[in-house]
Design a protein around this motif. Structure first.
Motif, PDB file in Angstrom:
ATOM      1  N   GLY A  55       0.971  -1.162  -0.069  1.00 33.76           N
ATOM      2  CA  GLY A  55      -0.112  -0.092  -0.179  1.00 33.76           C
ATOM      3  C   GLY A  55       0.732   1.375  -0.149  1.00 33.76           C
ATOM      4  O   GLY A  55       0.283   2.379  -0.048  1.00 33.76           O
ATOM      5  N   GLU A  56       1.897   0.984   0.090  1.00 34.53           N
ATOM      6  CA  GLU A  56       3.012   2.436   0.216  1.00 34.53           C
ATOM      7  C   GLU A  56       2.818   2.975  -1.163  1.00 34.53           C
ATOM      8  O   GLU A  56       3.043   2.412  -2.279  1.00 34.53           O
ATOM      9  N   ARG A  57       2.946   4.428  -1.168  1.00 36.92           N
ATOM     10  CA  ARG A  57       3.160   5.032  -2.454  1.00 36.92           C
ATOM     11  C   ARG A  57       4.573   5.376  -2.883  1.00 36.92           C
ATOM     12  O   ARG A  57       5.206   6.254  -1.932  1.00 36.92           O
ATOM     13  N   THR A  64      24.654   4.394 -17.362  1.00 36.96           N
ATOM     14  CA  THR A  64      24.214   3.805 -16.104  1.00 36.96           C
ATOM     15  C   THR A  64      23.089   4.698 -15.698  1.00 36.96           C
ATOM     16  O   THR A  64      23.137   5.781 -15.785  1.00 36.96           O
ATOM     17  N   VAL A  65      22.077   4.012 -15.341  1.00 39.59           N
ATOM     18  CA  VAL A  65      20.986   4.639 -14.804  1.00 39.59           C
ATOM     19  C   VAL A  65      20.820   4.488 -13.639  1.00 39.59           C
ATOM     20  O   VAL A  65      21.007   3.564 -13.050  1.00 39.59           O
ATOM     21  N   ALA A  66      20.369   5.493 -12.690  1.00 34.24           N
ATOM     22  CA  ALA A  66      20.367   5.580 -11.264  1.00 34.24           C
ATOM     23  C   ALA A  66      18.914   5.663 -10.603  1.00 34.24           C
ATOM     24  O   ALA A  66      18.302   6.736 -11.387  1.00 34.24           O
ATOM     25  N   TYR A  67      18.418   5.002  -9.847  1.00 30.61           N
ATOM     26  CA  TYR A  67      16.996   4.939  -9.280  1.00 30.61           C
ATOM     27  C   TYR A  67      17.083   5.319  -7.901  1.00 30.61           C
ATOM     28  O   TYR A  67      17.542   4.415  -7.100  1.00 30.61           O
ATOM     29  N   ARG A  68      16.484   6.127  -7.322  1.00 25.07           N
ATOM     30  CA  ARG A  68      16.040   6.504  -5.857  1.00 25.07           C
ATOM     31  C   ARG A  68      14.646   6.256  -5.692  1.00 25.07           C
ATOM     32  O   ARG A  68      13.868   6.896  -6.252  1.00 25.07           O
ATOM     33  N   PHE A  69      14.350   5.289  -4.741  1.00 24.68           N
ATOM     34  CA  PHE A  69      13.021   5.022  -4.308  1.00 24.68           C
ATOM     35  C   PHE A  69      12.655   5.736  -2.857  1.00 24.68           C
ATOM     36  O   PHE A  69      13.190   5.558  -1.990  1.00 24.68           O
ATOM     37  N   LEU A  70      11.622   6.828  -3.191  1.00 22.56           N
ATOM     38  CA  LEU A  70      11.381   7.670  -2.030  1.00 22.56           C
ATOM     39  C   LEU A  70      10.037   7.285  -1.449  1.00 22.56           C
ATOM     40  O   LEU A  70       9.045   7.260  -2.273  1.00 22.56           O
ATOM     41  N   ASP A  71       9.676   7.463  -0.271  1.00 23.62           N
ATOM     42  CA  ASP A  71       8.271   7.342   0.402  1.00 23.62           C
ATOM     43  C   ASP A  71       7.550   8.786   0.385  1.00 23.62           C
ATOM     44  O   ASP A  71       8.144   9.821  -0.290  1.00 23.62           O
ATOM     45  N   THR A  72       6.461   8.932   0.854  1.00 28.16           N
ATOM     46  CA  THR A  72       5.492   9.988   0.705  1.00 28.16           C
ATOM     47  C   THR A  72       6.173  11.099   1.645  1.00 28.16           C
ATOM     48  O   THR A  72       5.852  12.271   1.660  1.00 28.16           O
ATOM     49  N   ALA A  73       6.956  10.527   2.713  1.00 26.48           N
ATOM     50  CA  ALA A  73       7.637  11.498   3.728  1.00 26.48           C
ATOM     51  C   ALA A  73       9.208  11.665   3.219  1.00 26.48           C
ATOM     52  O   ALA A  73      10.078  12.232   4.127  1.00 26.48           O
TER      53      ALA A  73
END
Lengths: 138, 138, 138, 138
Positions: free
Chosen positions: D74-76, D92-101
């Motif tokens: 359920g996290e966005r 090279t592709v970089a990805y950062r996964f952030l939550d709503t906070a």
């Protein structure tokens, strides 16, 4: 580590392949984890029991893979699992993906830590787990 | 049921496609379930809260799909979700998968029952859930 | 059909389980298809060769499953594959998912048609394929 | 690289979660790739067209991820995509996964090379692709 590598086998399925006609890179991690589950059961720490009993948690904190050549539908792959490192509160599992001609097609690593049951922080690896990882046997 | 169908959209990803060059049939069910999750949140019953609170269980007891024409990489698909039936202790969700030309490409159905928290048997649908399913709104 | 059912085995993996603690219903179809691939190889029609040679296409046009009781992490499941029906241009595969106590936990069906190489329409099943499906052997 | 990061969003689905109650680590790569597909379309190189036209291949040769804290049902999640490096024949592709906070929950990297259509060896990146990757726009 001197223990004999553990072997897990799989056959590349129709759904492992993506639109580019090769195994989707993310699925390599699914197969690596299947090999890890089989390995942990072999050394006496089946993940289903660990998860069910919630004695401790073993989250994965790092994963990486190198893809040497495209893996195709119908290939028979052998995953060689070995323990690359055991430290105070973590261990590293190494995976080598070989085809039937013994060519290395991909390799991967996963790093796992041991957390308290409430997830509050890392614990030293439990001694029986450490011993089994080092021995590669129960 | 007269409520306006709920719409969920997705784009067919590289990994949705299989070795035959079309969307793997099993992935249609993953997309159907994503649409179902979005629908349940819309009518006030988000699955993550239901699962976390373990008030009751809503297991899926039947699923089926018809595939009219191959779905391909990059296609933009609209899933129309509607409630096909609400009975004493179960409900049926219907899904229609349409492309940007409004052609029906696939359809699916899932049947869900309400069980007691301990899984001991089917319960009548809770009245707020029944009302929300019939109204298609919270 | 009188041929002996074909058996495919799998162990329920960590990633087969969903947030509700049971095997995600969509993954049953992945396991069914793995069983179908193994069956087709056994009767002399390995899917990887069929796909690669593009002689004809065997798209799946219908799939359905019934879930009798929740399947859990670590369970050893046996899939019994049989051919339920062979008609002029389609065939139906039936799957029964049994646990180690021989309890039926789920069942599924998939319907496959034979299309011309260019996807232009259904063909009568090729005679060798029909014969192999009926015999359950090459 | 100075281009504005590209943002891709997803909601953690029931089937993203595994038996341990958290997002299965392998699925992070599926979401990363979805973000990569959306990014490539944005800069004018939609993968479905590249794959269909088979002008050149862009296989992924390395992937890695770090998991900072468990991601739950359920996290966005917001994925920030940026190009970390562009070299002669790879990027090279970089990805950062952030939550709503705005907390960083995980990060990942994928390395892609450009191969000739026949897979015979690495090519210098095509100039339009290099320019678009550097600019972060078509």
């Amino acid at each position: 580590m001197t223990a004999e590598p553990f072997t897990h086998r799989f056959e590349v399925a129709l759904h492992d392949i993506d639109a580019a006609g090769v195994m989707f890179f993310g699925h390599l991690f699914r197969h690596a984890h299947d090999a890890y589950e089989a390995y942990m059961a072999r050394i006496g720490f089946p993940l289903d029991a660990i998860v069910r009993e919630r004695r401790w948690l073993l989250p994965l904190v790092h994963a990486e893979a190198d893809y040497l050549s495209a893996i195709r539908h119908g290939e028979r792959i052998r995953v060689m699992v070995s323990i690359a490192e055991v430290s105070r509160s973590s261990f590293t599992v190494a995976y080598r993906f070989l085809d039937t001609a013994q060519q290395l097609r991909a390799s991967a690593r996963t790093v796992h830590v041991q957390l308290a049951q409430d997830g509050s922080g890392s614990l030293p690896l439990s001694e029986p787990l450490r011993a089994a990882l080092v021995a590669g046997s129960p």
